[in-house]
Design an enzyme around this catalytic site. Structure first.
Site, PDB file in Angstrom:
ATOM      1  CG  ASP A   1     -29.378  17.211 -12.030  1.00  0.00           C
ATOM      2  OD1 ASP A   1     -30.391  16.562 -12.351  1.00  0.00           O
ATOM      3  OD2 ASP A   1     -28.298  16.675 -11.695  1.00  0.00           O
TER       4      ASP A   1
HETATM    5  N1  URA Z   1     -26.125  13.961 -15.125  1.00  0.00           N
HETATM    6  C1  URA Z   1     -26.340  14.580 -13.939  1.00  0.00           C
HETATM    7  O1  URA Z   1     -25.930  14.106 -12.898  1.00  0.00           O
HETATM    8  N2  URA Z   1     -27.028  15.741 -13.964  1.00  0.00           N
HETATM    9  C2  URA Z   1     -27.487  16.324 -15.092  1.00  0.00           C
HETATM   10  O2  URA Z   1     -28.094  17.387 -15.039  1.00  0.00           O
HETATM   11  C3  URA Z   1     -27.243  15.656 -16.303  1.00  0.00           C
HETATM   12  C4  URA Z   1     -26.560  14.478 -16.297  1.00  0.00           C
END
Ligand code: URA
Length: 242
Positions: free
Chosen positions: A105
């Protein structure tokens, strides 16, 4: 990789295909110290030396890197509006088709692998392969044995049941806790959704391991480096490649 010289230079992003042809015909390109004049002459991109207008270039078209992703960047090969992780690497990585392996993310930091090997990329992400990913999450509230058990049992999320995951509590307090989670799948917002399902908002999330590779302590946020041969081999093994 064997490749026509004009395609080689275009792939490296030196210039457009037609300009490249002109460059070669003008005698401004040397391969292994010899001036070439035929744009169709083939070269070995990983081993032949390349000089353009007298300047030695790194001609490799197959590269693999690890990046310590900072927050604020999109994990994508390109985006017309927002900065991406590719902006932290030299432009040649984009030209030769290096892509992030999976997604973090925008606000997630930590280890991101980038590779030109599409097959390895695909295999590492394949749901059946269960490549472990390890994250450290700072979360709201106190983590307890209850959350460890819930993660281990496989959490029911709105659209799927997460595979059993390992949660270790590194620090716990009413004001917030630090947990280390190992998951073997990579669904959208997976770790955040797992914590949310047991009542803990995630404040920060950092990936510290992807399959066999650990985020090196000497790789600061925003920095990248090429994979070492043994790291690439370990990844290929994790991908089940010959
Ligand atoms: N899980 C999440 O919620 N976000 C990420 O970036 C990676 C794994």
């Amino acid at each position: 990789m064997r490749m026509r010289a004009d395609r080689w230079l275009t792939t490296l992003g030196v210039c457009s295909r037609s300009e490249t042809k002109r460059l070669i015909r003008s005698g401004l390109v040397q391969v292994n110290g010899r001036t070439i004049r035929d744009p169709g002459e083939s070269a070995e991109t990983e081993t032949d030396s390349l000089r353009v207008r007298g300047e030695e270039l790194d001609g490799r078209t197959v590269r693999h890197a690890m990046l310590h992703k900072p927050a604020g960047l999109l994990t994508a090969a390109r985006d017309s509006r927002q900065p991406t992780v590719m902006d932290l690497l030299p432009p040649v990585y984009g030209s030769i088709g290096c892509m992030p392996v999976g997604r973090l993310d925008r606000d997630t930091t930590g280890l991101l692998i980038l590779t030109c090997d599409g097959e390895m990329n695909h295999r590492l992400l394949s749901p059946g392969r269960h490549v472990d990913k390890v994250y450290e999450a700072e979360v709201d509230g106190r983590l307890t044995e209850r959350e460890i058990e819930a993660f281990a049992a496989g959490l029911e999320l709105s659209d799927f049941t997460a595979l059993p995951a390992k949660l270790e509590i590194l620090r716990a307090g009413e004001e917030g806790s630090l947990g280390r989670v190992t998951v073997s799948e990579g669904k959208f917002h997976q770790v955040k959704r797992m914590f949310s399902a047991v009542g803990h908002g995630v404040r920060t999330l950092r990936r510290i391991r992807f399959g066999p590779l650990t985020l090196p302590e000497d790789l600061p946020e925003g920095a990248w480096r090429e994979l070492k041969p043994e790291e690439l081999q370990a990844l290929r093994d994790a991908a089940g490649m010959e």
